[in-house]
Design a protein around this motif. Structure first.
Motif, PDB file in Angstrom:
ATOM      1  N   ALA A  33       4.077  13.562  12.900  1.00 34.90           N
ATOM      2  CA  ALA A  33       4.424  14.792  13.613  1.00 34.90           C
ATOM      3  C   ALA A  33       3.275  15.789  13.626  1.00 34.90           C
ATOM      4  O   ALA A  33       3.123  16.561  14.572  1.00 34.90           O
ATOM      5  CB  ALA A  33       5.671  15.426  13.006  1.00 34.90           C
ATOM      6  N   LYS A  34       2.451  15.745  12.601  1.00 35.55           N
ATOM      7  CA  LYS A  34       1.316  16.662  12.521  1.00 35.55           C
ATOM      8  C   LYS A  34       0.098  16.151  13.287  1.00 35.55           C
ATOM      9  O   LYS A  34      -0.960  16.767  13.246  1.00 35.55           O
ATOM     10  CB  LYS A  34       0.952  16.920  11.055  1.00 35.55           C
ATOM     11  N   GLY A  35       0.259  15.000  13.971  1.00 34.68           N
ATOM     12  CA  GLY A  35      -0.811  14.499  14.828  1.00 34.68           C
ATOM     13  C   GLY A  35      -1.814  13.597  14.157  1.00 34.68           C
ATOM     14  O   GLY A  35      -2.850  13.269  14.743  1.00 34.68           O
ATOM     15  N   LYS A  36      -1.538  13.180  12.952  1.00 36.82           N
ATOM     16  CA  LYS A  36      -2.453  12.291  12.242  1.00 36.82           C
ATOM     17  C   LYS A  36      -2.538  10.947  12.969  1.00 36.82           C
ATOM     18  O   LYS A  36      -1.532  10.450  13.486  1.00 36.82           O
ATOM     19  CB  LYS A  36      -1.955  12.089  10.814  1.00 36.82           C
ATOM     20  N   ALA A  37      -3.706  10.359  13.010  1.00 37.08           N
ATOM     21  CA  ALA A  37      -3.900   9.063  13.670  1.00 37.08           C
ATOM     22  C   ALA A  37      -3.088   7.986  12.953  1.00 37.08           C
ATOM     23  O   ALA A  37      -2.992   7.984  11.728  1.00 37.08           O
ATOM     24  CB  ALA A  37      -5.381   8.685  13.664  1.00 37.08           C
ATOM     25  N   MET A  38      -2.527   7.071  13.732  1.00 39.03           N
ATOM     26  CA  MET A  38      -1.683   6.013  13.176  1.00 39.03           C
ATOM     27  C   MET A  38      -2.417   5.228  12.087  1.00 39.03           C
ATOM     28  O   MET A  38      -1.826   4.880  11.069  1.00 39.03           O
ATOM     29  CB  MET A  38      -1.188   5.075  14.287  1.00 39.03           C
ATOM     30  N   GLU A  39      -3.708   4.934  12.285  1.00 38.76           N
ATOM     31  CA  GLU A  39      -4.462   4.167  11.286  1.00 38.76           C
ATOM     32  C   GLU A  39      -4.478   4.873   9.936  1.00 38.76           C
ATOM     33  O   GLU A  39      -4.420   4.239   8.899  1.00 38.76           O
ATOM     34  CB  GLU A  39      -5.921   3.928  11.737  1.00 38.76           C
ATOM     35  N   LYS A  40      -4.559   6.194   9.963  1.00 44.47           N
ATOM     36  CA  LYS A  40      -4.550   6.966   8.713  1.00 44.47           C
ATOM     37  C   LYS A  40      -3.145   7.043   8.115  1.00 44.47           C
ATOM     38  O   LYS A  40      -2.974   6.945   6.914  1.00 44.47           O
ATOM     39  CB  LYS A  40      -5.121   8.368   8.946  1.00 44.47           C
ATOM     40  N   VAL A  41      -2.138   7.204   8.982  1.00 40.14           N
ATOM     41  CA  VAL A  41      -0.754   7.252   8.516  1.00 40.14           C
ATOM     42  C   VAL A  41      -0.411   5.944   7.786  1.00 40.14           C
ATOM     43  O   VAL A  41       0.212   5.957   6.731  1.00 40.14           O
ATOM     44  CB  VAL A  41       0.232   7.504   9.680  1.00 40.14           C
ATOM     45  N   LEU A  42      -0.865   4.833   8.355  1.00 40.03           N
ATOM     46  CA  LEU A  42      -0.535   3.518   7.798  1.00 40.03           C
ATOM     47  C   LEU A  42      -1.488   3.069   6.701  1.00 40.03           C
ATOM     48  O   LEU A  42      -1.453   1.917   6.272  1.00 40.03           O
ATOM     49  CB  LEU A  42      -0.464   2.464   8.911  1.00 40.03           C
ATOM     50  N   ARG A  43      -2.329   3.964   6.263  1.00 34.18           N
ATOM     51  CA  ARG A  43      -3.228   3.696   5.131  1.00 34.18           C
ATOM     52  C   ARG A  43      -4.087   2.450   5.353  1.00 34.18           C
ATOM     53  O   ARG A  43      -4.256   1.625   4.493  1.00 34.18           O
ATOM     54  CB  ARG A  43      -2.451   3.553   3.820  1.00 34.18           C
ATOM     55  N   HIS A  44      -4.658   2.348   6.573  1.00 34.95           N
ATOM     56  CA  HIS A  44      -5.575   1.223   6.866  1.00 34.95           C
ATOM     57  C   HIS A  44      -6.971   1.573   6.395  1.00 34.95           C
ATOM     58  O   HIS A  44      -7.394   2.663   6.387  1.00 34.95           O
ATOM     59  CB  HIS A  44      -5.615   0.918   8.355  1.00 34.95           C
ATOM     60  N   ASN A  87       0.802  -1.222   0.000  1.00 34.23           N
ATOM     61  CA  ASN A  87       0.000   0.000   0.000  1.00 34.23           C
ATOM     62  C   ASN A  87       0.839   1.277   0.000  1.00 34.23           C
ATOM     63  O   ASN A  87       0.288   2.364   0.165  1.00 34.23           O
ATOM     64  CB  ASN A  87      -0.953   0.011   1.194  1.00 34.23           C
ATOM     65  N   ALA A  88       2.141   1.168  -0.186  1.00 40.24           N
ATOM     66  CA  ALA A  88       2.996   2.357  -0.170  1.00 40.24           C
ATOM     67  C   ALA A  88       2.573   3.365  -1.245  1.00 40.24           C
ATOM     68  O   ALA A  88       2.695   4.570  -1.033  1.00 40.24           O
ATOM     69  CB  ALA A  88       4.458   1.974  -0.352  1.00 40.24           C
ATOM     70  N   SER A  89       2.051   2.871  -2.347  1.00 43.85           N
ATOM     71  CA  SER A  89       1.632   3.791  -3.415  1.00 43.85           C
ATOM     72  C   SER A  89       0.442   4.664  -3.004  1.00 43.85           C
ATOM     73  O   SER A  89       0.115   5.634  -3.678  1.00 43.85           O
ATOM     74  CB  SER A  89       1.293   3.018  -4.685  1.00 43.85           C
ATOM     75  N   LEU A  90      -0.194   4.326  -1.881  1.00 41.79           N
ATOM     76  CA  LEU A  90      -1.295   5.148  -1.363  1.00 41.79           C
ATOM     77  C   LEU A  90      -0.776   6.392  -0.640  1.00 41.79           C
ATOM     78  O   LEU A  90      -1.566   7.257  -0.268  1.00 41.79           O
ATOM     79  CB  LEU A  90      -2.183   4.335  -0.418  1.00 41.79           C
TER      80      LEU A  90
END
Length: 120
Positions: free
Chosen positions: A109-120, A74-77
């Protein structure tokens, strides 16, 4: 004083050990943690925490680091702008992978939730 532009040649020679503490410091200033940094690196590369630590200790270059990695399907996301460049438009694979990592760290660093950072 301006810093030198980040060229492919420079990134190829740059060690993960030289950048990892900078990523960590950036995240810790924003209330994030080393386990969170390792989690995004693991997600992107497939390396576990022990392997990440060993690669940092061994001072591998980013070229070696990403040669050994199994890039997440999912890196391309990972999209958006980092350092003034859209990561999805970077044609050079190594530079794109490094910018993927930069983008993940930036989102944490900008506070984004881990689930969103990891493209779940």
């Amino acid at each position: 004083m301006a810093t030198a532009p980040v060229t492919l040649e420079r990134v190829t020679r740059m060690t993960v050990a030289s950048v990892y503490p900078l990523y960590l410091a950036k995240l810790e200033r924003k209330g994030r943690t080393k386990p969170e940094l390792d989690e995004v690196i693991t997600w992107l590369t497939g390396f576990d925490e022990a392997t990440i630590a060993q690669l940092v200790r061994d001072e591998v270059t980013f070229a070696e680091f990403f040669d050994r990695a199994t890039l997440n399907a999912n890196a391309s996301l990972i999209t958006g702008v980092i350092c003034g460049v859209r990561v999805e438009e970077i044609e050079e694979p190594l530079m794109q992978r490094v910018r993927y990592l930069d983008k993940l760290v930036d989102e944490l660093a900008k506070g984004k939730a881990m689930e969103k950072v990891l493209r779940h």
